[in-house]
Design an enzyme around this catalytic site. Structure first.
Site, PDB file in Angstrom:
ATOM      1  N   GLU A  22       0.811  -1.217   0.000  1.00 39.82           N
ATOM      2  CA  GLU A  22       0.000   0.000   0.000  1.00 39.82           C
ATOM      3  C   GLU A  22       0.843   1.266   0.000  1.00 39.82           C
ATOM      4  O   GLU A  22       0.425   2.323  -0.461  1.00 39.82           O
ATOM      5  CB  GLU A  22      -0.939  -0.005   1.217  1.00 39.82           C
ATOM      6  CG  GLU A  22      -1.906   1.147   1.242  1.00 39.82           C
ATOM      7  CD  GLU A  22      -3.144   0.853   2.094  1.00 39.82           C
ATOM      8  OE1 GLU A  22      -3.624  -0.290   2.075  1.00 39.82           O
ATOM      9  OE2 GLU A  22      -3.607   1.776   2.775  1.00 39.82           O
ATOM     10  N   ASP A 119      -2.734  -3.083   3.009  1.00 43.09           N
ATOM     11  CA  ASP A 119      -3.290  -3.272   4.354  1.00 43.09           C
ATOM     12  C   ASP A 119      -4.529  -4.156   4.289  1.00 43.09           C
ATOM     13  O   ASP A 119      -5.354  -4.012   3.382  1.00 43.09           O
ATOM     14  CB  ASP A 119      -3.699  -1.926   4.971  1.00 43.09           C
ATOM     15  CG  ASP A 119      -2.503  -1.040   5.249  1.00 43.09           C
ATOM     16  OD1 ASP A 119      -1.349  -1.529   5.139  1.00 43.09           O
ATOM     17  OD2 ASP A 119      -2.713   0.148   5.567  1.00 43.09           O
ATOM     18  N   TYR A 327       3.680   4.095  12.284  1.00 45.68           N
ATOM     19  CA  TYR A 327       2.566   4.596  11.490  1.00 45.68           C
ATOM     20  C   TYR A 327       1.530   5.325  12.372  1.00 45.68           C
ATOM     21  O   TYR A 327       0.987   4.744  13.305  1.00 45.68           O
ATOM     22  CB  TYR A 327       1.903   3.406  10.803  1.00 45.68           C
ATOM     23  CG  TYR A 327       0.790   3.761   9.867  1.00 45.68           C
ATOM     24  CD1 TYR A 327       1.062   4.123   8.555  1.00 45.68           C
ATOM     25  CD2 TYR A 327      -0.521   3.728  10.290  1.00 45.68           C
ATOM     26  CE1 TYR A 327       0.037   4.443   7.702  1.00 45.68           C
ATOM     27  CE2 TYR A 327      -1.555   4.047   9.436  1.00 45.68           C
ATOM     28  CZ  TYR A 327      -1.260   4.405   8.137  1.00 45.68           C
ATOM     29  OH  TYR A 327      -2.279   4.730   7.297  1.00 45.68           O
TER      30      TYR A 327
END
Length: 685
Positions: A22, A119, A327
């Site tokens: 991603e 994801d 993240y």
DNA sequence: GCAAGGTC
């Protein structure tokens, strides 16, 4: 096909394989975890990771979020046809996506297998699928499923590849289409109405998330502007014990009438003593906080540093791109057990700012590092933690502040509870039912506050009391106050509200709030968040013609439909068709009223003058001589006198004077009260 | 140009 054999092992494949991640970070982690060795090449500045061996060629490539976006070439509305197009072709703000697109074309050319390794959530399924659909071949596609980017989990997921998750993809595609249909059509209806009224183009918007959010702010601020303060009377005492003075508040809160407050006050004054009815002292253990998800980090950065949620998010994204933190766009309050906490702590200890704290944490835990965790989860990412990478010396101060929050929070979650003694004494005042209380607290063990000191409780120790003891009253304070309006919303409280009703995502909430400002629906003043006349007008128009869009229930309905698609109870085409029908019939009813709506919005935009003006503010007047806001304030003002005359026994004119003077009075109510006093507005029954 | 959702 039975359950077990439906899994495919990457290493059983032969030929040329491309793995699609991603984002670049994920591609890099997948390559190093899954490939025995690789060569890193660069196409258009985008890294690709290539492995060759055992009759297999594997390339790991990366998207950068959505590469394709819905768009249409048609103008006007209703518009029900659209197609997927590379985002940079339809929106020049997405130009940075182009190089990823070009690299993906290279990486997907002539492959035998395409593996979607985005994801494992609904959007990741769509991102990977569209790339495979337009640049590859869905018939040769597989899905890797993992919920964290840890090497062990990644390796395992590539041994258990499945067919594409079409149910999830269909649900995801439906989400895009529904949001597009509602958002684009209603936005265009609003813009077109204004254009018809004044012949000018103005950008207006509406959407499943932004419109309920605007409605919430409108409702909060409207209540505030319409607030009528009622007199309330607060009675508090100061008592003395061992030459310490302690303030005490009434357990039942405020009095509604002065006479009752005076009666109790005078009895206490006469008696000069109160009696201890109860005294409790208990040690409370407060466990460490949860690891940060984005919303909690935004909340703390706002509380401690006054950063707007959007600012905090931007800073967190930069810290992530510099590899300083994990993240950030996550809802999770959990840390992966596979994470090497000890290694991160050792790396953090190389920073003099944290050296002592890390040493202290390792000593108090004896190296047994078990984090406290919260209930919130995220399918694709863990909570935010520092990676251990040392920040550069020239990290800007605001970035350093957010980084420091993340590090200290991370340390705190492994630590011990802090312990605090809470004291509470209750005095009986010698009047039946009248009790007063004082509370105090003092810290007895610092625990996690050593690391994350932003929550350090105020020390307010009071003396200890014995039951039955008589305590001398040295002051009796009777204060006249006003009931307070609801608080003005802040960017942070708006975001917390969105979280609480579950609309928007970690990535979008702060941005959508900024959109409301950018559209001119909300504005910032020295007082805080204000709603503009345009914002109020947009909510009123949408509330009348497209009421579904002002409510969070539309999101719940979407979620229900998407779930039904996922379990095969319905299909994307049925759900989308139904939305088109709903929109068609709403727009049909809107059309005959379009000119009027356009004029109304144009007035709010200051583009045309109202036909008749409110005597107070000059806005468009209703049938009488006031606008809808002052008319409603007028109605409430008349209604409020009932309660005021019960509590205070004042004349109507004195009531108006007092309301006009009070700082708690809502803006519109105050303006009406002043106008009535001046005689520019008459009171009718 | 308009949504919301990803991410540089």
């Amino acid at each position: 096909m039975d359950y077990v054999t439906s899994f495919v092992d990457l290493w059983s494949l032969r030929g040329r394989v491309v793995i699609i991640a991603e984002k670049p970070k994920a591609a890099s982690k997948i390559a190093s975890a899954v490939l025995p060795s690789y060569r890193k090449i660069t196409v258009q500045g985008v890294p690709l990771y290539v492995y060759k061996g055992n009759g297999l060629e594997v390339t790991v490539a990366s998207a950068a979020g959505h590469i394709f976006n819905l768009s249409t070439k048609l103008s006007g509305y209703p518009v029900f046809s659209y197609e997927w197009a590379p985002s940079f072709e339809v929106d020049r703000r997405s130009l940075h996506i182009k190089k990823f697109y070009q690299a993906l074309i290279e990486a997907c050319r002539g492959r035998d297998y395409y593996i979607n390794a985005c994801d494992y959530d609904i959007e990741g399924s769509v991102i990977g699928f569209l790339i495979i659909k337009f640049l590859g071949d869905p018939k040769k596609a597989l899905r890797a499923k993992f919920s964290s980017l840890t090497p062990a989990e990644l390796r395992e997921s590539f041994k258990r590849l499945t067919r594409l998750d079409y149910e999830m993809i269909e649900a995801g595609l439906a989400r895009h289409e529904l949001d597009w249909l509602w958002g684009v059509n209603i936005s265009r209806a609003l813009m077109s109405a204004v254009e018809r009224a004044v012949g000018k183009r103005v950008i207006l918007s509406a959407g499943r998330v932004q419109t309920p959010t605007l409605a919430y702010v409108a409702q909060q601020l409207t209540e505030r502007n319409l607030h009528i303060p009622y007199p309330i009377f607060s009675l508090s005492l100061v008592v003395e014990k061992d030459s310490a003075r302690v303030g005490a508040s009434r357990e039942k809160g405020v009095f509604e009438t002065q006479s009752e407050a005076l009666r109790v006050a005078s009895i206490i004054k006469e008696k000069k003593y109160v009696q201890v009815e109860d005294y409790v002292e208990e040690k409370v253990s407060v466990p460490p906080p949860f690891p940060f998800n984005l919303g909690d980090l935004q909340g703390e950065a706002y509380r401690i540093y006054g950063f707007s949620p959007y600012k905090t998010q931007e800073i967190a994204e930069r810290l992530y791109l510099e590899a300083l933190i994990s993240y950030p766009r996550t809802n999770s309050q959990k840390l992966p057990p596979t994470l090497n906490y000890g290694m991160i702590l050792n790396q953090l200890a190389e920073n003099p700012a944290y050296r002592y704290l890390v040493a202290q944490l390792l000593s108090e835990t004896g190296g047994r590092l078990k984090p406290r965790e919260g209930p919130k989860e995220d399918p694709a990412h863990p909570a935010i933690y520092p990676t251990g990478v040392k920040p550069p010396h020239n990290l800007p101060p605001d970035m350093l502040k957010v980084y420091d929050l993340v590090v200290r929070r991370f340390l705190a979650v492994f630590s011990r509870p802090y312990e605090i003694v809470r004291q509470r004494v209750v005095f009986s005042a010698g009047v039946p039912g009248e009790t007063f209380y004082s509370e105090g607290q003092y810290l007895v063990r610092k625990g996690w506050l050593l690391y994350y000191y932003f929550h350090t409780p105020r020390e307010t120790r009071i003396p200890s009391f014995r039951k039955g003891e008589l305590v001398r009253v040295v002051e009796v304070d009777l204060k006249k106050m006003s009931s307070k309006p609801p608080n003005r919303p802040t960017k942070m409280s708006i975001l917390k509200w969105m979280e609480s009703v579950e609309i928007g995502t970690e990535s979008t909430r702060a941005r959508i709030i900024e959109t409301l400002f950018y559209r001119g629906y909300l504005k910032m003043s020295s007082r805080g968040v204000e709603i503009t006349d345009l914002g109020l007008g947009v909510i009123e128009v949408i509330g009348e013609f497209f009421p579904e869009l002002t409510k969070v229930e539309l999101t719940r309905e979407f979620e229900k439909s998407l779930e039904d698609i996922r379990v095969g109870k319905t299909s994307r085409s049925l759900v989308v068709e139904k939305a088109k029908q709903t929109l068609s019939s709403l727009i049909e009813k809107f059309e005959p009223r379009k000119s009027g709506v356009g004029k109304e919005l144009a007035i709010r935009l200051g583009m045309i003058a109202p036909a008749s003006k409110c005597v107070i503010c000059g806005r468009q007047a209703l049938s009488g001589n006031m606008c809808r806001y002052h008319f409603e304030a007028y109605r409430r003002l008349k209604e409020g006198y009932q309660e005021w005359s019960r509590r205070e026994g004042v004349s109507f004119r004195d009531y108006l004077k007092r309301v006009a003077e009070s700082r708690s009075t809502g803006k519109w109510v105050k303006e009406v009260a002043e106008a009535v006093l001046k005689g520019s507005v008459l009171v009718l029954d």
